[in-house]
Design a protein around this motif. Sequence first.
Motif, short mmCIF file in Angstrom:
data_model
loop_
_atom_site.label_atom_id
_atom_site.label_comp_id
_atom_site.label_asym_id
_atom_site.label_seq_id
_atom_site.Cartn_x
_atom_site.Cartn_y
_atom_site.Cartn_z
N LEU A 78 0.83 -1.20 0.00
CA LEU A 78 0.00 0.00 0.00
C LEU A 78 0.86 1.25 0.00
O LEU A 78 0.57 2.23 -0.70
N CYS B 203 0.82 4.16 -2.93
CA CYS B 203 0.42 5.54 -2.62
C CYS B 203 1.57 6.53 -2.80
O CYS B 203 1.32 7.74 -2.93
N THR C 50 -4.58 9.26 -5.07
CA THR C 50 -5.05 7.92 -4.76
C THR C 50 -6.08 7.97 -3.65
O THR C 50 -5.89 8.66 -2.64
N VAL D 13 -7.88 5.47 -0.96
CA VAL D 13 -7.79 4.17 -0.31
C VAL D 13 -9.03 3.96 0.55
O VAL D 13 -9.39 4.84 1.34
N THR E 171 -11.17 1.74 3.44
CA THR E 171 -11.16 0.77 4.53
C THR E 171 -12.59 0.52 4.97
O THR E 171 -13.49 1.32 4.69
N THR F 124 -2.97 11.31 -0.85
CA THR F 124 -3.73 10.09 -0.60
C THR F 124 -4.84 10.39 0.38
O THR F 124 -4.62 11.06 1.40
N VAL G 194 -7.59 8.41 2.70
CA VAL G 194 -8.00 7.11 3.24
C VAL G 194 -9.41 7.28 3.81
O VAL G 194 -9.60 8.04 4.76
N VAL H 288 -7.82 2.16 -4.32
CA VAL H 288 -7.30 0.96 -3.66
C VAL H 288 -8.28 0.52 -2.58
O VAL H 288 -8.64 1.31 -1.70
N HIS H 289 -8.70 -0.74 -2.65
CA HIS H 289 -9.50 -1.32 -1.58
C HIS H 289 -8.53 -1.98 -0.61
O HIS H 289 -8.16 -3.15 -0.77
N ALA H 290 -8.08 -1.24 0.41
CA ALA H 290 -7.19 -1.82 1.41
C ALA H 290 -7.91 -2.92 2.17
O ALA H 290 -7.31 -3.92 2.56
#
Length: 494
Positions: A257, A261, A267, A269, A271, A317, A319, A337-339
């Motif tokens: 990750l 990033c 980006t 991300v 959660t 980034t 999140v 991004v699917h963390a």
Amino acid sequence: MTSYQPTAKNGGSSNALSSDAPANGFTKLGLPEGLVNALAPQGITSPTPIQAATLPDSLAGRDVLGRGRTGSGKTYAFMLPTAARLTGGRAAQARRPRSLVLAPTRELALQLAESFEPLSAETGLSSTTIFGGVGQNPQVKALQRGVDVLVACPGRLLDLIGQGHVDLSGIEILIIDEADHMADMGFLPMVRRILDQVPAHAQKMLFSATLDAGVGVLVNKYLENPVVHEADSAASPVAKMDHHVLTVDGDDRLSALTSICAAQGQTIVFTRTKHGAKRVAKQLRQRGVAGLELHGNLSQNARTRNLKAFHDGTATTLVATDIAARGIHVDDVALVVHADPPAEHKAYLHRSGRTARAGQAGTVITLASTQLQGEVRQLMKAAKIKPTVHSNGASDEVLHQLVPGERSFLAPAEIEDRLAIVTPLPQNGQRSKQQNSKGQSRNARGRSGGQRSGGQRGGQGSRGRGGQRNSSQRASAGGRPGNRRSSSPGSSRG
């Protein structure tokens, strides 16, 4: 939740429009030339498929049910006819807005209001936004002055109605944006209470990426002879969106990750939890990435500041929890991004819809442990996605293939200084003396650590990445060059 297949009430018609249908000019669809000119500075000169499909009916005053995927231009599909139909009408009266736009989240409400600003400047129509999490007095004063276009979240709106600050008896046009999300979030009872106070003869428009059973309740009870239009369906993946699944276990998840990033570009991300968003954002900052969090535990001021910092590139980034999966318009986000893989396929589609907007290409990466591979396969199958699966997801070769380009890392003190303007504050917007003391202590430690271990930081940043970066390159990079974004959501087509 079962899929709702819209059936037009009282003999209404249903029209489907392919996303590759030829675009007609706005004026040919009946839109006033002044409104067309108001959008031109933003580069919006021709309608998207959902706009081309719905504008003739919405301008004519018909009830409309519009289905289009996230990023397809739904905002201007209802804001343009609203501005056109209200222009030249009666003056706005105190506490009696002329139109109402319901939105499920504060962020979406704010962006809808910003999208209306160029139309307001052209027509002279007034607008205001009301939502919870902030003081109500400025909102009440704006309502007292009279509002043509009211953008509201259901909870605060019902609260102000109960206090006598809002009267919906003068509503001429009602819009519900992200109608299916209203159902998912449990807003339907509140929405029905609001709709019961809107005149039956008011024009009603519902727009959504998907049309589920909960939306059908609203359609069948409140819309009269609706015309159903479908364009850029959310049931289908976007052709220009590449989907990848990286198998990563243990510490490899954070290492992968961080590398992703640290590449150039904005980006987002995702959660599953608010705690996860806070933790991941902090971990990324500790590793040299200018990341901020967005979730429901932040005050509204902090959420607004963090989102603005991401808009303008101060933070590279974001999140976020699923609160940001709907309606957050940020131009040129090339990577999602699917963390944490989402729990169900609709969330995957809406999260992924933050990229590949307005015809641009995008990449979606899902990080999943070996144990989650079966769950992810089922998720992708339900979403009708065929991703490329990489069993060695933490390798440099794979990461640089999916997200090419140099990686840039900042020293901890640089990140502290860069993001200081968006450090979350308490709800009242004021730090306590204890918080200030702790903050000053952290700043001192951060500066000291940055001065003491700049060379060590370069060594850490280069592990697993071929030792490409050094501290001077990081400092000169300043984050991600040339990556400033416009903060106006209107610069994309709604």
